[in-house]
Scaffold this motif. Structure first.
Motif, PDB file in Angstrom:
ATOM      1  N   ALA A 100       1.787   7.620   6.427  1.00  0.00           N
ATOM      2  CA  ALA A 100       1.071   8.129   7.606  1.00  0.00           C
ATOM      3  C   ALA A 100      -0.237   7.378   7.803  1.00  0.00           C
ATOM      4  CB  ALA A 100       0.813   9.623   7.436  1.00  0.00           C
ATOM      5  N   GLU A 101      -0.887   7.038   6.716  1.00  0.00           N
ATOM      6  CA  GLU A 101      -2.164   6.318   6.798  1.00  0.00           C
ATOM      7  C   GLU A 101      -1.961   4.859   7.207  1.00  0.00           C
ATOM      8  OE1 GLU A 101      -5.967   5.141   3.911  1.00  0.00           O
ATOM      9  OE2 GLU A 101      -4.370   6.473   3.174  1.00  0.00           O
ATOM     10  N   HIS A 102      -0.851   4.267   6.762  1.00  0.00           N
ATOM     11  CA  HIS A 102      -0.573   2.849   7.055  1.00  0.00           C
ATOM     12  C   HIS A 102       0.714   2.739   7.893  1.00  0.00           C
ATOM     13  CE1 HIS A 102      -3.590   1.692   4.056  1.00  0.00           C
ATOM     14  NE2 HIS A 102      -3.031   2.585   3.251  1.00  0.00           N
ATOM     15  N   SER A 103       0.777   3.494   8.980  1.00  0.00           N
ATOM     16  CA  SER A 103       1.998   3.511   9.799  1.00  0.00           C
ATOM     17  C   SER A 103       2.323   2.130  10.378  1.00  0.00           C
ATOM     18  CB  SER A 103       1.866   4.524  10.932  1.00  0.00           C
ATOM     19  OG  SER A 103       0.746   4.219  11.752  1.00  0.00           O
TER      20      SER A 103
ATOM     21  N   SER B  84       2.645  17.663  -2.427  1.00  0.00           N
ATOM     22  CA  SER B  84       3.372  18.675  -3.196  1.00  0.00           C
ATOM     23  C   SER B  84       4.505  18.001  -3.963  1.00  0.00           C
ATOM     24  CB  SER B  84       3.954  19.734  -2.246  1.00  0.00           C
ATOM     25  OG  SER B  84       4.938  19.141  -1.403  1.00  0.00           O
ATOM     26  N   PRO B  85       5.016  18.644  -5.013  1.00  0.00           N
ATOM     27  CA  PRO B  85       6.131  18.040  -5.763  1.00  0.00           C
ATOM     28  C   PRO B  85       7.298  17.652  -4.856  1.00  0.00           C
ATOM     29  CG  PRO B  85       5.254  19.905  -6.960  1.00  0.00           C
ATOM     30  CD  PRO B  85       4.557  19.898  -5.638  1.00  0.00           C
ATOM     31  N   ALA B  86       7.631  18.520  -3.891  1.00  0.00           N
ATOM     32  CA  ALA B  86       8.735  18.222  -2.975  1.00  0.00           C
ATOM     33  C   ALA B  86       8.408  17.018  -2.104  1.00  0.00           C
ATOM     34  CB  ALA B  86       9.041  19.440  -2.104  1.00  0.00           C
ATOM     35  N   GLY B  87       7.159  16.951  -1.626  1.00  0.00           N
ATOM     36  CA  GLY B  87       6.740  15.839  -0.768  1.00  0.00           C
ATOM     37  C   GLY B  87       6.774  14.514  -1.499  1.00  0.00           C
ATOM     38  N   VAL B  88       6.284  14.517  -2.732  1.00  0.00           N
ATOM     39  CA  VAL B  88       6.265  13.278  -3.520  1.00  0.00           C
ATOM     40  C   VAL B  88       7.685  12.817  -3.814  1.00  0.00           C
ATOM     41  CG1 VAL B  88       5.634  12.266  -5.742  1.00  0.00           C
ATOM     42  CG2 VAL B  88       3.998  13.726  -4.531  1.00  0.00           C
ATOM     43  N   ARG B  89       8.546  13.784  -4.184  1.00  0.00           N
ATOM     44  CA  ARG B  89       9.933  13.418  -4.493  1.00  0.00           C
ATOM     45  C   ARG B  89      10.658  12.894  -3.252  1.00  0.00           C
ATOM     46  NH1 ARG B  89       9.851  17.928  -8.135  1.00  0.00           N
ATOM     47  NH2 ARG B  89      10.681  19.316  -6.519  1.00  0.00           N
ATOM     48  N   LEU B  90      10.423  13.551  -2.118  1.00  0.00           N
ATOM     49  CA  LEU B  90      11.073  13.125  -0.875  1.00  0.00           C
ATOM     50  C   LEU B  90      10.605  11.725  -0.461  1.00  0.00           C
ATOM     51  CD1 LEU B  90      12.903  13.738   1.529  1.00  0.00           C
ATOM     52  CD2 LEU B  90      10.937  14.820   2.663  1.00  0.00           C
ATOM     53  N   GLY B  91       9.294  11.507  -0.542  1.00  0.00           N
ATOM     54  CA  GLY B  91       8.761  10.187  -0.187  1.00  0.00           C
ATOM     55  C   GLY B  91       9.296   9.094  -1.090  1.00  0.00           C
ATOM     56  N   SER B  92       9.349   9.395  -2.389  1.00  0.00           N
ATOM     57  CA  SER B  92       9.849   8.404  -3.345  1.00  0.00           C
ATOM     58  C   SER B  92      11.330   8.113  -3.105  1.00  0.00           C
ATOM     59  CB  SER B  92       9.648   8.903  -4.779  1.00  0.00           C
ATOM     60  OG  SER B  92       8.277   9.107  -5.042  1.00  0.00           O
ATOM     61  N   LEU B  93      12.082   9.182  -2.764  1.00  0.00           N
ATOM     62  CA  LEU B  93      13.516   9.014  -2.520  1.00  0.00           C
ATOM     63  C   LEU B  93      13.760   8.119  -1.309  1.00  0.00           C
ATOM     64  CD1 LEU B  93      16.492   9.775  -3.056  1.00  0.00           C
ATOM     65  CD2 LEU B  93      16.129  11.774  -1.584  1.00  0.00           C
ATOM     66  N   VAL B  94      13.033   8.391  -0.211  1.00  0.00           N
ATOM     67  CA  VAL B  94      13.217   7.592   1.006  1.00  0.00           C
ATOM     68  C   VAL B  94      12.776   6.154   0.762  1.00  0.00           C
ATOM     69  CG1 VAL B  94      12.520   7.286   3.407  1.00  0.00           C
ATOM     70  CG2 VAL B  94      12.972   9.581   2.525  1.00  0.00           C
ATOM     71  N   LEU B  95      11.663   5.985   0.085  1.00  0.00           N
ATOM     72  CA  LEU B  95      11.155   4.642  -0.175  1.00  0.00           C
ATOM     73  C   LEU B  95      12.114   3.875  -1.079  1.00  0.00           C
ATOM     74  CD1 LEU B  95       8.694   2.918   0.497  1.00  0.00           C
ATOM     75  CD2 LEU B  95       7.675   3.652  -1.656  1.00  0.00           C
ATOM     76  N   ASP B  96      12.673   4.552  -2.068  1.00  0.00           N
ATOM     77  CA  ASP B  96      13.599   3.892  -2.980  1.00  0.00           C
ATOM     78  C   ASP B  96      14.964   3.653  -2.351  1.00  0.00           C
ATOM     79  OD1 ASP B  96      11.765   3.676  -4.930  1.00  0.00           O
ATOM     80  OD2 ASP B  96      12.393   5.444  -6.053  1.00  0.00           O
TER      81      ASP B  96
ATOM     82  N   PRO C 105       0.806  -1.239   0.000  1.00  0.00           N
ATOM     83  CA  PRO C 105       0.000   0.000   0.000  1.00  0.00           C
ATOM     84  C   PRO C 105       0.827   1.271   0.000  1.00  0.00           C
ATOM     85  CG  PRO C 105      -0.835  -1.570   1.622  1.00  0.00           C
ATOM     86  CD  PRO C 105       0.489  -2.090   1.152  1.00  0.00           C
ATOM     87  N   VAL C 106       2.068   1.186   0.522  1.00  0.00           N
ATOM     88  CA  VAL C 106       2.932   2.365   0.568  1.00  0.00           C
ATOM     89  C   VAL C 106       3.766   2.485  -0.702  1.00  0.00           C
ATOM     90  CG1 VAL C 106       4.763   3.537   1.858  1.00  0.00           C
ATOM     91  CG2 VAL C 106       3.021   2.205   3.076  1.00  0.00           C
ATOM     92  N   ARG C 107       4.238   1.349  -1.196  1.00  0.00           N
ATOM     93  CA  ARG C 107       5.100   1.372  -2.378  1.00  0.00           C
ATOM     94  C   ARG C 107       4.330   1.710  -3.644  1.00  0.00           C
ATOM     95  NH1 ARG C 107       6.658  -2.980  -4.060  1.00  0.00           N
ATOM     96  NH2 ARG C 107       5.505  -4.443  -2.736  1.00  0.00           N
ATOM     97  N   LYS C 108       3.107   1.220  -3.754  1.00  0.00           N
ATOM     98  CA  LYS C 108       2.339   1.383  -4.986  1.00  0.00           C
ATOM     99  C   LYS C 108       1.377   2.562  -4.864  1.00  0.00           C
ATOM    100  CE  LYS C 108       2.710  -3.526  -6.125  1.00  0.00           C
ATOM    101  NZ  LYS C 108       1.987  -4.788  -6.418  1.00  0.00           N
ATOM    102  N   THR C 109       1.952   3.739  -4.677  1.00  0.00           N
ATOM    103  CA  THR C 109       1.140   4.946  -4.551  1.00  0.00           C
ATOM    104  C   THR C 109       1.925   6.128  -5.080  1.00  0.00           C
ATOM    105  OG1 THR C 109      -0.009   6.382  -2.959  1.00  0.00           O
ATOM    106  CG2 THR C 109       1.991   5.307  -2.206  1.00  0.00           C
ATOM    107  N   VAL C 110       1.220   7.173  -5.472  1.00  0.00           N
ATOM    108  CA  VAL C 110       1.888   8.367  -5.992  1.00  0.00           C
ATOM    109  C   VAL C 110       2.295   9.312  -4.862  1.00  0.00           C
ATOM    110  CG1 VAL C 110       0.725   8.273  -8.217  1.00  0.00           C
ATOM    111  CG2 VAL C 110      -0.346   9.501  -6.325  1.00  0.00           C
ATOM    112  N   ASP C 111       1.796   9.074  -3.651  1.00  0.00           N
ATOM    113  CA  ASP C 111       2.105   9.926  -2.509  1.00  0.00           C
ATOM    114  C   ASP C 111       2.571   9.042  -1.344  1.00  0.00           C
ATOM    115  OD1 ASP C 111       2.336  11.813  -0.560  1.00  0.00           O
ATOM    116  OD2 ASP C 111       0.322  12.655  -0.788  1.00  0.00           O
ATOM    117  N   PRO C 112       3.834   8.605  -1.368  1.00  0.00           N
ATOM    118  CA  PRO C 112       4.332   7.656  -0.362  1.00  0.00           C
ATOM    119  C   PRO C 112       4.233   8.156   1.071  1.00  0.00           C
ATOM    120  CG  PRO C 112       5.862   7.824  -2.194  1.00  0.00           C
ATOM    121  CD  PRO C 112       4.868   8.923  -2.357  1.00  0.00           C
ATOM    122  N   LEU C 113       4.477   9.464   1.302  1.00  0.00           N
ATOM    123  CA  LEU C 113       4.448   9.978   2.668  1.00  0.00           C
ATOM    124  C   LEU C 113       3.040   9.945   3.250  1.00  0.00           C
ATOM    125  CD1 LEU C 113       6.949  12.989   2.437  1.00  0.00           C
ATOM    126  CD2 LEU C 113       7.345  10.703   3.354  1.00  0.00           C
ATOM    127  N   ALA C 114       2.063  10.295   2.453  1.00  0.00           N
ATOM    128  CA  ALA C 114       0.676  10.236   2.926  1.00  0.00           C
ATOM    129  C   ALA C 114       0.263   8.793   3.174  1.00  0.00           C
ATOM    130  CB  ALA C 114      -0.253  10.886   1.896  1.00  0.00           C
TER     131      ALA C 114
END
Length: 266
Positions: free
Chosen positions: A70-73, A149-161, A58-67
């Motif tokens: 938070a939803e699936h902590s 936000s673009p920064a949030g999506v990029r940051l989440g993707s970076l941490v997840l990757d 659920p976290v990996r397969k999303t466009v907003d990893p940080l959100a």
């Protein structure tokens, strides 16, 4: 009784068939226990790795990893723990097998212990830390520009990757695997076809990783998974063999007796 006489009697008793047979029987039981433990660790690590992918979906397969984090902590924390279980289980395989493998080639056995037991484990620990950072980062971004936000999506993707620091981690794993299967092939403690299968499968594993790094194929794509499968299946075959059959007693006695006879000057 003189010390020379005692020493002579000690050598005679050490060479007696009964004592020799007792030592060999003890070694066989020791190596059977090591083989069983290593097989269980292999299966535990693999199952934990597969479960980590399922739980984190659920976290990996999303466009907003940080959100999503938070939803699936709970899923994020569970995934991090599963990654640690996987890493520690696989790290203890070279520890358990080291006393046996060092009789084949001590330098290679030490190298396997360092690469698989230390370097690769450090990578898994960093991956787990990266996963756990997703939740607090999501909270920080929510209070600022927002996770979407673009920064949030990029940051989440970076941490997840960063858990797909996978690219580097996979190459480290393959380096250790080459040493391990070479030792198995030389020692014959398992059938050579199992060790040969592993050595061939590693070529496909490395190729899949490099092709993904150069964006020739996608990470986690069908093509990459298909190239990973030969080694994944081989490792489970090896694990089941070690649990069910253990190490070949003839190979064990051959490789373990040689150093002792050399040291004794026989």
């Amino acid at each position: 009784m003189s010390s020379q006489r005692l020493d002579h009697l000690g050598r005679l008793s050490a060479r007696s068939p009964w004592m020799s047979g007792q030592r060999n029987g003890h070694r066989v039981r020791e190596h059977k226990a090591a083989a069983t433990t290593a097989g269980i660790l292999y299966i535990t690590g693999t199952v934990a790795g597969v479960l980590s992918m399922v739980v984190s979906a659920p976290v990996r397969k999303t466009v907003d990893p940080l959100a999503a984090a938070a939803e699936h902590s709970g899923a994020v924390v569970t995934t991090a723990l599963l990654v640690l279980v996987m890493g520690l289980s696989l790290a203890f395989v070279p520890v358990v097998l080291f006393p046996l493998l060092r009789r084949v080639n001590e330098v290679a056995a030490v190298g396997y212990l360092i690469v698989r037991g230390a370097v690769e484990t450090a990578g898994y620990v960093l991956s787990a830390i990266g996963l756990l950072l997703l939740v607090p980062l999501g909270e920080v971004m929510s209070a600022g520009p927002g996770t979407a936000s673009p920064a949030g999506v990029r940051l989440g993707s970076l941490v997840l990757d960063s858990s797909a620091t996978g690219a580097v981690l996979t190459l480290v794993f393959c380096a250790g695997a080459v040493v391990f299967y070479s030792l198995l092939y030389r020692s014959r403690i398992v059938p050579r076809w199992i060790a040969s299968w592993g050595l061939v499968a590693i070529v496909f594993y490395v190729a899949a990783d490099l092709l993904a790094m150069y964006s020739v194929i996608g990470a986690d794509s069908t093509e990459q998974v298909a190239m990973f499968m030969p080694l994944a299946v081989q490792e489970m075959v090896l694990a089941v063999w070690m649990i069910a059959r253990g190490f070949r007693p003839v190979a064990v006695s051959t490789t373990s007796e040689l150093p002792e006879r050399t040291l004794a000057g026989e």
